[in-house]
Design a protein around this motif. Structure first.
Motif, PDB file in Angstrom:
ATOM      1  N   ALA A  55       7.484  -0.200   7.705  1.00  0.00           N
ATOM      2  CA  ALA A  55       7.487  -1.386   8.321  1.00  0.00           C
ATOM      3  C   ALA A  55       8.226  -1.062   9.672  1.00  0.00           C
ATOM      4  CB  ALA A  55       8.242  -2.456   7.711  1.00  0.00           C
ATOM      5  N   PRO A  56       9.270  -0.205   9.887  1.00  0.00           N
ATOM      6  CA  PRO A  56       9.679   0.134  10.997  1.00  0.00           C
ATOM      7  C   PRO A  56       9.105   0.749  12.157  1.00  0.00           C
ATOM      8  CG  PRO A  56      11.496   0.925   9.454  1.00  0.00           C
ATOM      9  CD  PRO A  56      10.249   0.224   8.760  1.00  0.00           C
ATOM     10  N   PHE A  57       7.834   1.319  11.701  1.00  0.00           N
ATOM     11  CA  PHE A  57       6.851   2.005  12.387  1.00  0.00           C
ATOM     12  C   PHE A  57       5.537   1.192  12.725  1.00  0.00           C
ATOM     13  CE2 PHE A  57       9.230   5.164   9.566  1.00  0.00           C
ATOM     14  CZ  PHE A  57       9.903   5.415  10.480  1.00  0.00           C
ATOM     15  N   ASP A  58       5.721  -0.053  12.542  1.00  0.00           N
ATOM     16  CA  ASP A  58       4.792  -1.077  12.843  1.00  0.00           C
ATOM     17  C   ASP A  58       3.647  -0.915  11.572  1.00  0.00           C
ATOM     18  OD1 ASP A  58       5.855  -2.493  14.699  1.00  0.00           O
ATOM     19  OD2 ASP A  58       5.097  -1.097  16.278  1.00  0.00           O
ATOM     20  N   LEU A  59       3.949  -0.306  10.372  1.00  0.00           N
ATOM     21  CA  LEU A  59       3.043  -0.393   9.200  1.00  0.00           C
ATOM     22  C   LEU A  59       3.508  -1.359   8.276  1.00  0.00           C
ATOM     23  CD1 LEU A  59       2.430   3.606   9.469  1.00  0.00           C
ATOM     24  CD2 LEU A  59       0.851   1.741  10.204  1.00  0.00           C
ATOM     25  N   ASP A  60       3.679  -2.516   8.445  1.00  0.00           N
ATOM     26  CA  ASP A  60       4.065  -3.564   7.556  1.00  0.00           C
ATOM     27  C   ASP A  60       3.315  -3.484   6.025  1.00  0.00           C
ATOM     28  OD1 ASP A  60       5.847  -4.218   9.396  1.00  0.00           O
ATOM     29  OD2 ASP A  60       4.769  -6.163  10.019  1.00  0.00           O
ATOM     30  N   GLY A  61       3.874  -3.619   5.097  1.00  0.00           N
ATOM     31  CA  GLY A  61       3.433  -3.467   3.812  1.00  0.00           C
ATOM     32  C   GLY A  61       2.943  -2.146   3.352  1.00  0.00           C
ATOM     33  N   GLN A  62       3.398  -1.042   3.861  1.00  0.00           N
ATOM     34  CA  GLN A  62       3.164   0.151   3.431  1.00  0.00           C
ATOM     35  C   GLN A  62       4.342   0.786   3.402  1.00  0.00           C
ATOM     36  OE1 GLN A  62      -0.367   2.384   5.688  1.00  0.00           O
ATOM     37  NE2 GLN A  62      -0.413   0.351   6.815  1.00  0.00           N
ATOM     38  N   ILE A  63       4.411   1.870   2.418  1.00  0.00           N
ATOM     39  CA  ILE A  63       5.149   2.522   1.838  1.00  0.00           C
ATOM     40  C   ILE A  63       4.820   4.146   1.617  1.00  0.00           C
ATOM     41  CG2 ILE A  63       6.778   3.281  -0.143  1.00  0.00           C
ATOM     42  CD1 ILE A  63       7.613   0.560   1.163  1.00  0.00           C
ATOM     43  N   GLN A 107       0.848  -0.929   0.078  1.00  0.00           N
ATOM     44  CA  GLN A 107       0.046   0.112   0.032  1.00  0.00           C
ATOM     45  C   GLN A 107       0.865   1.250   0.184  1.00  0.00           C
ATOM     46  OE1 GLN A 107      -2.494   0.310   3.577  1.00  0.00           O
ATOM     47  NE2 GLN A 107      -3.406   2.354   2.731  1.00  0.00           N
ATOM     48  N   TYR A 108       0.481   2.139  -0.796  1.00  0.00           N
ATOM     49  CA  TYR A 108       1.398   3.300  -0.993  1.00  0.00           C
ATOM     50  C   TYR A 108       0.681   4.483  -0.391  1.00  0.00           C
ATOM     51  CZ  TYR A 108       4.697   0.946  -3.919  1.00  0.00           C
ATOM     52  OH  TYR A 108       5.624  -0.079  -4.376  1.00  0.00           O
ATOM     53  N   ILE A 109       1.260   5.283   0.472  1.00  0.00           N
ATOM     54  CA  ILE A 109       0.693   6.540   1.032  1.00  0.00           C
ATOM     55  C   ILE A 109       1.357   7.816   0.139  1.00  0.00           C
ATOM     56  CG2 ILE A 109       0.373   8.008   3.130  1.00  0.00           C
ATOM     57  CD1 ILE A 109      -0.621   5.056   3.401  1.00  0.00           C
TER      58      ILE A 109
END
Length: 163
Positions: A24-32, A2-4
């Motif tokens: 991912a380092p901010f516990d938002l795996d699968g997001q960029i 998922q792209y922000i």
């Protein structure tokens, strides 16, 4: 994945560069998060948007990129901070619209810059020495009355690895 994305970055320019920050380092795996940058003479880049999800980055910070065109490190901070606010969904569209307008007006009257991600999430640029008392009072009222949420986005330093 998922792209922000930033639809309307605050410092949009013809020579902007877009890089990615892995969330991912901010516990938002699968997001960029796709960040807008301005190239500097020394091979670094200045952040040209107000980060929505990336912690430890702010408008004007200078960063270095990895060969994969991802933000690898902060080489110089700008001294700015990011205040993020999320409004809860509401069945009362009029109440939500009033909250959005109050926040937009308060940001404008405070002379601050902001970027919206959808209609309920705003990232606000806070330069050093800014008097935030009026905006904080409004945000606290929104927290109390409408269940809004706000946080400082520098709660943890930028890192490309998990702690």
């Amino acid at each position: 994945m998922q792209y922000i994305v930033h639809e309307d970055p605050i410092r949009r320019a013809e020579n902007n560069y877009i890089a990615q920050a892995d969330l991912a380092p901010f516990d938002l795996d699968g997001q960029i998060e796709q960040l807008w940058l301005l190239p500097e003479q020394d091979g670094t880049y200045a952040v040209a948007c107000i980060p929505f999800m990336t912690y430890g980055l702010a408008l004007g910070d200078r960063v270095r990129l990895s060969p994969e065109i991802r933000v690898a490190e902060v080489v110089q901070t700008s001294g700015h901070r990011v205040l993020r606010t999320l409004l809860r969904p509401s069945a009362d569209a009029e109440r939500l619209g009033r909250s959005i307008n109050l926040i937009k007006n308060s940001i404008r009257e405070s002379g601050l810059l902001s970027e919206w991600h959808g209609e309920r999430f705003v990232a606000i640029d806070v330069p050093p020495g800014t008097d935030m008392s009026r905006l904080f009072a409004l945000l606290q009222r929104e927290v109390d009355e409408a269940g809004a949420f706000w946080e400082w986005a520098d709660a943890m330093p930028f890192s490309t690895t998990r702690s």
